[in-house]
Design a protein around this motif. Structure first.
Motif, PDB file in Angstrom:
ATOM      1  N   CYS A  42       0.585  15.548  48.651  1.00  0.00           N
ATOM      2  CA  CYS A  42       1.956  16.059  49.137  1.00  0.00           C
ATOM      3  C   CYS A  42       2.322  15.317  50.434  1.00  0.00           C
ATOM      4  CB  CYS A  42       1.673  17.469  49.312  1.00  0.00           C
ATOM      5  SG  CYS A  42       3.327  18.376  49.547  1.00  0.00           S
ATOM      6  N   GLU A  71       2.742  17.239  45.547  1.00  0.00           N
ATOM      7  CA  GLU A  71       4.231  17.244  45.263  1.00  0.00           C
ATOM      8  C   GLU A  71       4.107  16.303  43.886  1.00  0.00           C
ATOM      9  OE1 GLU A  71       7.151  18.178  46.109  1.00  0.00           O
ATOM     10  OE2 GLU A  71       8.172  16.601  44.904  1.00  0.00           O
ATOM     11  N   THR A 117       9.409  21.442  43.155  1.00  0.00           N
ATOM     12  CA  THR A 117       9.239  20.299  44.060  1.00  0.00           C
ATOM     13  C   THR A 117       9.865  20.885  45.670  1.00  0.00           C
ATOM     14  OG1 THR A 117      10.333  17.979  44.652  1.00  0.00           O
ATOM     15  CG2 THR A 117      11.507  19.522  43.223  1.00  0.00           C
TER      16      THR A 117
END
Ligand code: SAM
Length: 340
Positions: A24, A72, A99
């Motif tokens: 992420c 992510e 997202t």
């Protein structure tokens, strides 16, 4: 061919959430430890062809809706190409993504063109400084640009998910509702689940180990009361892909307001989902102690029938409810790994 996929409690399972990466570009305080999580080795992550094979097996059993998450998802290299490959599976009626929106602006049109239907953007505050603090360094302007780009690209309805935290952002619930009027956002208030890193946020008093699971909870009933005190009664809204949210709107607004009340109300009785981690583990429930590792089977060349049998096994592990209270002090259930 089996077209409905039911669990032991008669629930139809038609929704698969796939985490495409453990990485992420943010480290939200309630989702990750301050130091982040050690990145997995490249080879531990499912390759696209492996992922497609799992999704194919799942669609043969009755999965029709897929959500890409992470980590992510937009940091996974080739994500646009992956969506294009998934789009070729005829049984998939809907492909969506959750997202943080940081990388969304330059990618929105390409994602849409590749076959993504819509996005949910996670955004807990409208204040720059607070955004940086909650996400440990993120830039709010990039997310706002991402939401605008997603709307312009037709990744609609664009849902904006706000995890409400006592003393952190609970003074912004009305400001967020205002965006459903002003900018057509489909705002979703999410009750923070006290698992993994979130325990530090919702139970700030470490000296009191016996705090209850709702010690730091801002319930959606409270949020709704505040919004209605300002705008008057909300009216029911009909929004596609509502999932577990109850949806409403401020009369006359283009956007909507929804409440995902996993803690105060729960929606296990209508649970329709399975989760797949980036390493290929099937997770029957966010709070499950048992997962089923598909990767060894994939790498020894399991047939579609074998994969289907493993998916059925994972569905059989789904309990009737999430037993959230039993996991209150269990730190193994990190949202960043399972994908929310
Ligand atoms: N990086 C992507 C994002 O930010 O949307 C996808 C992964 S993130 C784990 C998915 C969602 O889980 C986000 O909306 C995040 O706010 C939510 N989430 C993480 N921890 C949570 C918790 N303890 N309770 C409720 N929601 C949580």
């Amino acid at each position: 061919m089996v077209t409905t996929f039911k669990d032991a409690f008669g629930r139809t399972i038609d929704y698969l959430r796939v985490s495409v990466t453990d990485r992420c570009n943010l480290r939200c305080v309630y989702c990750m430890p301050p130091e982040g999580v050690p990145p997995l080795a490249h080879d531990d992550i499912l390759r696209f062809e492996e992922l497609i094979r799992v999704v194919q097996a799942a669609t043969a059993l009755g999965i029709t809706r897929l959500r890409l998450t992470g980590g992510e998802p937009l940091v996974r290299r080739g994500i646009v190409e992956l969506i294009g490959l998934l789009r070729q599976l005829p049984a998939l009626q809907e492909i969506t993504m959750t997202t943080n929106g940081i990388l969304l602006a330059p990618l929105a049109e390409k994602l849409k063109a590749a076959g993504l239907d819509r996005v949910n953007v996670s955004l807990d505050t409208l204040d720059d400084g607070r955004y940086r603090a909650i996400t440990r360094g993120g830039e709010l302007a990039s997310v706002l640009a991402g939401i605008r780009a997603a709307q312009a690209a037709g990744l609609e309805p664009v849902k904006v998910n706000m995890v409400v935290m006592r003393g952190v952002n609970d003074d912004e619930t009305l400001a967020m509702a205002r965006q459903s009027v002003a900018r057509g956002w489909h705002v979703r208030y999410i009750e923070m689940m006290p698992l993994g890193a979130a325990q530090r946020v919702c139970m700030p008093d470490e000296a009191q180990p016996d705090q209850t699971l709702d010690a730091g909870l801002v319930s959606n009933d409270q949020v709704r009361q505040e919004i209605e005190a300002h705008y008057g009664p909300l009216e029911p809204a009909d929004v596609s892909g509502v999932g577990p949210a109850e949806t409403w709107r401020v009369p006359g607004s283009a956007g909507s307001i929804g409440f995902i009340s996993a803690v105060s109300h729960g929606f296990c009785s209508s649970c329709n989902r399975l989760r797949l981690t980036a390493t290929g583990r099937l997770v029957p429930c966010l709070f499950s102690d048992r997962e089923l590792d598909l990767r060894p089977a994939l790498r020894r060349g399991a047939t579609q029938e074998e994969l289907q049998a493993l998916l059925l096994e994972a569905v059989a592990l789904k309990g009737s409810g999430h037993r959230l209270a039993e996991h209150i002090l269990d730190t193994s259930h990190q949202m960043s790994r399972i994908g929310g």
